[in-house]
Design a protein around this motif. Structure first.
Motif, PDB file in Angstrom:
ATOM      1  N   PHE A   1       0.831  -1.202   0.000  1.00  0.00           N
ATOM      2  CA  PHE A   1       0.000   0.000   0.000  1.00  0.00           C
ATOM      3  C   PHE A   1       0.871   1.260   0.000  1.00  0.00           C
ATOM      4  O   PHE A   1       0.621   2.204  -0.748  1.00  0.00           O
ATOM      5  CB  PHE A   1      -0.932  -0.007   1.209  1.00  0.00           C
ATOM      6  CG  PHE A   1      -1.771   1.225   1.324  1.00  0.00           C
ATOM      7  CD1 PHE A   1      -2.902   1.374   0.543  1.00  0.00           C
ATOM      8  CD2 PHE A   1      -1.421   2.249   2.193  1.00  0.00           C
ATOM      9  CE1 PHE A   1      -3.690   2.511   0.632  1.00  0.00           C
ATOM     10  CE2 PHE A   1      -2.199   3.387   2.289  1.00  0.00           C
ATOM     11  CZ  PHE A   1      -3.332   3.526   1.509  1.00  0.00           C
ATOM     12  N   LEU A   2       1.895   1.256   0.847  1.00  0.00           N
ATOM     13  CA  LEU A   2       2.780   2.430   0.904  1.00  0.00           C
ATOM     14  C   LEU A   2       3.510   2.636  -0.415  1.00  0.00           C
ATOM     15  O   LEU A   2       3.652   3.775  -0.883  1.00  0.00           O
ATOM     16  CB  LEU A   2       3.787   2.270   2.043  1.00  0.00           C
ATOM     17  CG  LEU A   2       3.212   2.407   3.442  1.00  0.00           C
ATOM     18  CD1 LEU A   2       4.278   2.073   4.480  1.00  0.00           C
ATOM     19  CD2 LEU A   2       2.679   3.796   3.665  1.00  0.00           C
ATOM     20  N   GLU A   3       3.975   1.568  -1.017  1.00  0.00           N
ATOM     21  CA  GLU A   3       4.678   1.698  -2.290  1.00  0.00           C
ATOM     22  C   GLU A   3       3.752   2.185  -3.397  1.00  0.00           C
ATOM     23  O   GLU A   3       4.132   2.997  -4.224  1.00  0.00           O
ATOM     24  CB  GLU A   3       5.302   0.359  -2.692  1.00  0.00           C
ATOM     25  CG  GLU A   3       6.609   0.074  -2.018  1.00  0.00           C
ATOM     26  CD  GLU A   3       7.690   1.062  -2.403  1.00  0.00           C
ATOM     27  OE1 GLU A   3       7.823   1.412  -3.599  1.00  0.00           O
ATOM     28  OE2 GLU A   3       8.413   1.496  -1.500  1.00  0.00           O
ATOM     29  N   ALA A   4       2.542   1.675  -3.409  1.00  0.00           N
ATOM     30  CA  ALA A   4       1.630   2.013  -4.496  1.00  0.00           C
ATOM     31  C   ALA A   4       1.060   3.420  -4.383  1.00  0.00           C
ATOM     32  O   ALA A   4       0.932   4.123  -5.388  1.00  0.00           O
ATOM     33  CB  ALA A   4       0.486   1.000  -4.537  1.00  0.00           C
ATOM     34  N   PHE A   5       0.714   3.839  -3.179  1.00  0.00           N
ATOM     35  CA  PHE A   5      -0.019   5.094  -3.040  1.00  0.00           C
ATOM     36  C   PHE A   5       0.769   6.213  -2.369  1.00  0.00           C
ATOM     37  O   PHE A   5       0.357   7.357  -2.414  1.00  0.00           O
ATOM     38  CB  PHE A   5      -1.314   4.857  -2.251  1.00  0.00           C
ATOM     39  CG  PHE A   5      -2.234   3.907  -2.945  1.00  0.00           C
ATOM     40  CD1 PHE A   5      -2.887   4.276  -4.101  1.00  0.00           C
ATOM     41  CD2 PHE A   5      -2.436   2.641  -2.442  1.00  0.00           C
ATOM     42  CE1 PHE A   5      -3.740   3.397  -4.751  1.00  0.00           C
ATOM     43  CE2 PHE A   5      -3.282   1.752  -3.085  1.00  0.00           C
ATOM     44  CZ  PHE A   5      -3.930   2.134  -4.235  1.00  0.00           C
ATOM     45  N   TRP A   6       1.870   5.903  -1.732  1.00  0.00           N
ATOM     46  CA  TRP A   6       2.610   6.924  -0.999  1.00  0.00           C
ATOM     47  C   TRP A   6       3.925   7.240  -1.691  1.00  0.00           C
ATOM     48  O   TRP A   6       4.240   8.392  -1.942  1.00  0.00           O
ATOM     49  CB  TRP A   6       2.834   6.433   0.430  1.00  0.00           C
ATOM     50  CG  TRP A   6       3.626   7.338   1.296  1.00  0.00           C
ATOM     51  CD1 TRP A   6       4.977   7.307   1.476  1.00  0.00           C
ATOM     52  CD2 TRP A   6       3.153   8.413   2.101  1.00  0.00           C
ATOM     53  NE1 TRP A   6       5.365   8.278   2.349  1.00  0.00           N
ATOM     54  CE2 TRP A   6       4.265   8.974   2.748  1.00  0.00           C
ATOM     55  CE3 TRP A   6       1.911   8.944   2.352  1.00  0.00           C
ATOM     56  CZ2 TRP A   6       4.156  10.042   3.617  1.00  0.00           C
ATOM     57  CZ3 TRP A   6       1.811  10.003   3.214  1.00  0.00           C
ATOM     58  CH2 TRP A   6       2.918  10.544   3.830  1.00  0.00           C
ATOM     59  N   SER A   7       4.697   6.238  -2.003  1.00  0.00           N
ATOM     60  CA  SER A   7       6.026   6.456  -2.571  1.00  0.00           C
ATOM     61  C   SER A   7       5.975   7.068  -3.959  1.00  0.00           C
ATOM     62  O   SER A   7       6.877   7.811  -4.349  1.00  0.00           O
ATOM     63  CB  SER A   7       6.801   5.140  -2.638  1.00  0.00           C
ATOM     64  OG  SER A   7       7.008   4.634  -1.356  1.00  0.00           O
ATOM     65  N   SER A   8       4.939   6.754  -4.716  1.00  0.00           N
ATOM     66  CA  SER A   8       4.873   7.245  -6.090  1.00  0.00           C
ATOM     67  C   SER A   8       4.370   8.683  -6.207  1.00  0.00           C
ATOM     68  O   SER A   8       4.456   9.265  -7.283  1.00  0.00           O
ATOM     69  CB  SER A   8       3.974   6.321  -6.919  1.00  0.00           C
ATOM     70  OG  SER A   8       2.662   6.329  -6.392  1.00  0.00           O
TER      71      SER A   8
ATOM     72  N   ALA B   1       4.473  12.498  -6.185  1.00  0.00           N
ATOM     73  CA  ALA B   1       5.523  13.507  -6.338  1.00  0.00           C
ATOM     74  C   ALA B   1       5.246  14.744  -5.493  1.00  0.00           C
ATOM     75  O   ALA B   1       6.161  15.530  -5.231  1.00  0.00           O
ATOM     76  CB  ALA B   1       5.656  13.904  -7.805  1.00  0.00           C
ATOM     77  N   ASP B   2       4.013  14.916  -5.043  1.00  0.00           N
ATOM     78  CA  ASP B   2       3.675  16.119  -4.287  1.00  0.00           C
ATOM     79  C   ASP B   2       4.006  16.017  -2.801  1.00  0.00           C
ATOM     80  O   ASP B   2       3.861  16.996  -2.073  1.00  0.00           O
ATOM     81  CB  ASP B   2       2.204  16.479  -4.476  1.00  0.00           C
ATOM     82  CG  ASP B   2       1.267  15.368  -4.030  1.00  0.00           C
ATOM     83  OD1 ASP B   2       1.715  14.213  -3.964  1.00  0.00           O
ATOM     84  OD2 ASP B   2       0.087  15.668  -3.765  1.00  0.00           O
ATOM     85  N   VAL B   3       4.453  14.865  -2.351  1.00  0.00           N
ATOM     86  CA  VAL B   3       4.848  14.705  -0.951  1.00  0.00           C
ATOM     87  C   VAL B   3       6.351  14.962  -0.841  1.00  0.00           C
ATOM     88  O   VAL B   3       7.151  14.413  -1.601  1.00  0.00           O
ATOM     89  CB  VAL B   3       4.512  13.280  -0.429  1.00  0.00           C
ATOM     90  CG1 VAL B   3       4.957  13.114   1.003  1.00  0.00           C
ATOM     91  CG2 VAL B   3       3.030  13.011  -0.568  1.00  0.00           C
ATOM     92  N   VAL B   4       6.717  15.807   0.109  1.00  0.00           N
ATOM     93  CA  VAL B   4       8.115  16.184   0.303  1.00  0.00           C
ATOM     94  C   VAL B   4       8.929  14.943   0.703  1.00  0.00           C
ATOM     95  O   VAL B   4       8.473  14.149   1.536  1.00  0.00           O
ATOM     96  CB  VAL B   4       8.210  17.260   1.413  1.00  0.00           C
ATOM     97  CG1 VAL B   4       9.638  17.677   1.650  1.00  0.00           C
ATOM     98  CG2 VAL B   4       7.349  18.444   1.059  1.00  0.00           C
TER      99      VAL B   4
END
Length: 81
Positions: A39-46, A48-51
């Motif tokens: 879940f983190l890889e799919a929705f968080w790591s990808s 670009a707007d998160v610092v």
């Protein structure tokens, strides 16, 4: 497998059942951790707007949780008779 080789005071079938329950708990825990990681890889790591500093901080928190779980609950599990 070790329960079949060295069942201790139990019969081989009983030792295998006990070891199977313990193995199932470990497998379910690992599956849960893999689902969270996916879940983190799919929705968080990808995203670009998160610092990046926030991503690294979240990663550090998750590592701390996993290490704390292994250290603290691992000691509690090993101290049982």
């Amino acid at each position: 497998g070790y329960a079949l080789i060295n069942p201790g005071v139990y019969s081989r079938m009983t030792a295998l059942k006990l070891a199977g329950r313990e193995a199932a708990t470990i497998v379910l825990g690992a599956a849960l951790m893999l689902l969270v990681a996916a879940f983190l890889e799919a929705f968080w790591s990808s995203r670009a707007d998160v610092v990046p500093a926030i991503k690294y901080s979240a990663g550090a928190v998750f590592w701390a949780v996993v290490i704390g779980y292994c250290v603290l609950l691992g000691k509690a599990a090993n101290s049982e008779p």
